[in-house]
Enzyme design. Structure first.
Site, PDB file in Angstrom:
ATOM      1  N   SER A   1       0.816  -1.222   0.000  1.00  0.00           N
ATOM      2  CA  SER A   1       0.000   0.000   0.000  1.00  0.00           C
ATOM      3  C   SER A   1       0.849   1.270   0.000  1.00  0.00           C
ATOM      4  O   SER A   1       0.299   2.371  -0.052  1.00  0.00           O
ATOM      5  CB  SER A   1      -0.942   0.009   1.213  1.00  0.00           C
ATOM      6  OG  SER A   1      -0.208   0.024   2.424  1.00  0.00           O
TER       7      SER A   1
ATOM      8  N   GLY B   1      -6.109   0.001   9.627  1.00  0.00           N
ATOM      9  CA  GLY B   1      -7.064   0.853   8.928  1.00  0.00           C
ATOM     10  C   GLY B   1      -8.291   0.090   8.473  1.00  0.00           C
ATOM     11  O   GLY B   1      -8.194  -1.053   8.012  1.00  0.00           O
TER      12      GLY B   1
ATOM     13  N   HIS C   1      -8.661  -3.472   5.984  1.00  0.00           N
ATOM     14  CA  HIS C   1      -9.099  -4.580   6.834  1.00  0.00           C
ATOM     15  C   HIS C   1     -10.425  -5.159   6.346  1.00  0.00           C
ATOM     16  O   HIS C   1     -10.556  -6.373   6.149  1.00  0.00           O
ATOM     17  CB  HIS C   1      -9.238  -4.102   8.272  1.00  0.00           C
ATOM     18  CG  HIS C   1      -9.599  -5.171   9.252  1.00  0.00           C
ATOM     19  ND1 HIS C   1      -8.717  -6.142   9.663  1.00  0.00           N
ATOM     20  CD2 HIS C   1     -10.761  -5.439   9.905  1.00  0.00           C
ATOM     21  CE1 HIS C   1      -9.299  -6.948  10.533  1.00  0.00           C
ATOM     22  NE2 HIS C   1     -10.552  -6.535  10.693  1.00  0.00           N
TER      23      HIS C   1
ATOM     24  N   ASN D   1      -5.457 -10.845   3.764  1.00  0.00           N
ATOM     25  CA  ASN D   1      -5.079  -9.767   4.684  1.00  0.00           C
ATOM     26  C   ASN D   1      -3.726 -10.003   5.343  1.00  0.00           C
ATOM     27  O   ASN D   1      -3.165  -9.078   5.934  1.00  0.00           O
ATOM     28  CB  ASN D   1      -6.150  -9.586   5.760  1.00  0.00           C
ATOM     29  CG  ASN D   1      -7.199  -8.560   5.370  1.00  0.00           C
ATOM     30  OD1 ASN D   1      -7.175  -8.044   4.268  1.00  0.00           O
ATOM     31  ND2 ASN D   1      -8.121  -8.261   6.263  1.00  0.00           N
ATOM     32  N   TYR D   2      -3.207 -11.240   5.264  1.00  0.00           N
ATOM     33  CA  TYR D   2      -1.838 -11.511   5.698  1.00  0.00           C
ATOM     34  C   TYR D   2      -0.993 -11.714   4.441  1.00  0.00           C
ATOM     35  O   TYR D   2      -0.562 -12.819   4.122  1.00  0.00           O
ATOM     36  CB  TYR D   2      -1.781 -12.738   6.618  1.00  0.00           C
ATOM     37  CG  TYR D   2      -2.414 -12.511   7.969  1.00  0.00           C
ATOM     38  CD1 TYR D   2      -2.531 -11.229   8.493  1.00  0.00           C
ATOM     39  CD2 TYR D   2      -2.897 -13.571   8.726  1.00  0.00           C
ATOM     40  CE1 TYR D   2      -3.114 -11.006   9.730  1.00  0.00           C
ATOM     41  CE2 TYR D   2      -3.476 -13.360   9.978  1.00  0.00           C
ATOM     42  CZ  TYR D   2      -3.583 -12.081  10.467  1.00  0.00           C
ATOM     43  OH  TYR D   2      -4.152 -11.854  11.701  1.00  0.00           O
TER      44      TYR D   2
END
Length: 530
Positions: A119, A179, A183, A474-475
């Site tokens: 990001s 955030g 998430h 997300n990981y």
């Protein structure tokens, strides 16, 4: 969808009529991009005060404030040509349109917790669209809902809900500085997932900016795109502005506890039973197992302690009776338990002492603390007892590592694999995170710990999901497949796409092709268009 703002439409038309400026060396001109931003009609804040370039004295502090992993905060880490700390929706629209026109890649950052720094880093010229200023939260208790902007942190979300009501909460993660934008778009799991599912299972609306600068809500974007951004990763499809959450009922008091047992105290037998017991417990119980290396003495001898961390939607007497019947070996007692409000339980899970004021949820770091590497797995069959001994041995070798084992079952087994892009539902005993973190600087230390973490991951291959070996988006883990920043190869995308999304990858590709066919929104693990 028709534009409701005529000045915005005129700006888009004017951008399309311009030529793209390039330097003689063939690199993108940042000057043209910055000039483009100032021509966009901004109804509230002027955008100049939201622009940070390397010449700005605040550039470095703004850059590192939302970098969570020190691996991506070194001198060698590629830096953005500019950071746009948007303060309203028009800033977001302008950044998207101007970056698209001037050949710049944008990186969308809400909390900066992407494990692989996707990001806020890129190997091609890029700007960061920072969302931290767009962080308002509107909780409507009467409607049992909340609108949450993407720049809000989970801690801010929990605080906003908890100061309005003690009988509603929301299922999401335990780290308060994460955030909301990233998430929720990746799934969002937490201690309420066995009762209520993931965050995405409780989101009823959203607003996003498309590659064409349009702002869409659920009705105007359609159900396919709304499906895709709830678990498929918003950064492949647009810029998520806000989410509408459906709040869930919680009792006025919930019970939490943390009971640690070392190998010498029988942790291996406890974990062996836990892996089949925890997914079968009532939905109101979430019982995490968290192995971590611990010092035995001052001479450097080490062991592994497993923390059994619990959350129960009810009183301590009930959970103690329940676990003493089903898991007497754990030895849970009333004195181990704390009865707190739901929002106070989020403080406990954030590893603050019981009694810490909930204002701690609003705290934010100013720079990254540790270097780390994370990997994930899904376990569908019980792991043989002797394997745990091998895991402990490897953990002690790595030393700076802990594992999170999160039980499934309950509501997670009731939701279809295709209800959202997140496919990891029924058939899982637990979800595993491998997380190595260290403070030693330099590439040698990084290579050491990354290599050791991969060795543990490889060692677990026979005991986890197969064909594909599933992973949690997300990981983020570039080891499972990664594209170049400026080119999304479909075959490569299929490698990581099947592991993250299984059969849902095909539908995600179709949605991507429909909403962003030119692949403006892309990163090393984005969804490709056809």
């Amino acid at each position: 969808m028709k534009f409701r703002n005529p000045p915005v439409l005129l700006f888009i038309l004017s951008v399309l009529s311009l030529s793209i400026p390039w330097t003689t060396a063939g690199t993108v001109s940042i000057d043209g991009f910055l000039q483009c931003l100032t021509k966009y009609p901004h109804p509230a804040h002027t955008i100049q005060e939201s622009i940070y370039t390397p010449q700005n004295s605040s550039f470095q502090s703004v850059l590192v404030a939302h970098i969570n992993n020190r691996r991506y905060s070194t001198a060698a880490t590629p830096k953005p040509l500019a950071i746009i700390a948007a303060k309203n929706e028009s800033h977001v629209q302008a950044t998207v349109l101007c970056a698209k026109h001037h050949g710049l890649q944008i990186k969308i950052r809400s909390g900066g917790h992407d494990f692989e720094g996707l990001s806020y880093t890129s190997d091609v010229p890029f700007v960061i669209l920072d969302m931290f200023n767009i962080n308002s939260i509107d909780v409507n208790v009467a409607d049992k809902s909340a609108w949450v902007h993407s720049g809000a942190t989970l801690g801010e979300v929990y605080y906003a809900i908890g100061t309005k009501t003690n009988v509603y909460g929301f299922p999401a993660g335990i780290c308060p500085t994460v955030g909301a934008g990233g998430h929720f778009s990746g799934g969002g799991y937490g201690v309420l997932m066995r009762k209520y599912g993931l965050s995405i299972d409780n989101i009823v609306d959203a607003r996003l900016v498309t590659a064409n600068g349009r702002i869409l809500d659920r009705k105007s974007m359609g159900e396919d795109l709304f499906w895709a951004i709830r678990g498929g990763g918003g950064a492949s499809f647009g810029v998520i502005l806000s989410w509408k959450l459906k709040l869930v009922p919680v009792p006025p008091k919930v019970t939490v506890f943390n009971l640690t047992k070392t190998i010498e105290e029988g942790a291996t037998d406890l974990v062996y039973k836990w892996q089949t017991l925890a997914p079968q417990l009532p939905k109101e119980v979430f019982l995490r197992a968290q192995p971590q290396v611990k010092n035995i003495d001052t001479k450097g001898n080490k062991t592994v302690g497993v923390s059994f961390i619990g959350h129960f939607l009810g009183t301590s007497d009930k959970v103690v009776a329940l676990l003493n019947e089903s898991f007497p070996e754990l030895g849970l007692q009333r004195k181990d338990c704390y009865e707190v409000s739901w929002v106070e339980s989020t403080v406990f899970w954030a590893e603050s002492p019981i009694g810490t004021p909930i204002e701690i949820l609003l705290s934010k770091p100013t720079e990254p603390e540790t270097f780390y590497k994370g990997k994930s797995d899904y376990v569908k069959e019980p792991i043989p007892k002797h394997v745990f001994d091998s895991i402990w041995k490897k953990m002690i070798e790595i030393e700076h590592i802990w594992l999170d084992w999160n039980p499934y079952g309950g509501r997670m087994s009731e939701i279809s694999e295709s209800a959202t892009p997140y496919p990891h539902r029924a058939g899982n005993l637990f979800f595993a995170l491998y997380y190595s973190s260290w403070y030693d600087e330099g590439i040698e230390a990084t290579n050491k710990y990354v290599s050791l973490t991969r060795e543990l991951y490889d060692m677990m291959t026979p005991y986890v999901s197969k064909n594909p070996r599933e992973a949690f988006q997300n990981y983020r883990d570039l080891d499972i497949g990664a594209n170049q920043d400026n080119k999304t190869n479909f075959e490569t995308a299929t490698l990581y796409g099947r592991k993250y999304f299984k059969g849902n990858f095909d539908r995600l590709v179709r949605v991507k092709t429909m909403v962003d066919p030119l692949n403006f929104f892309k990163h090393k693990q984005s969804i490709p268009p056809l």
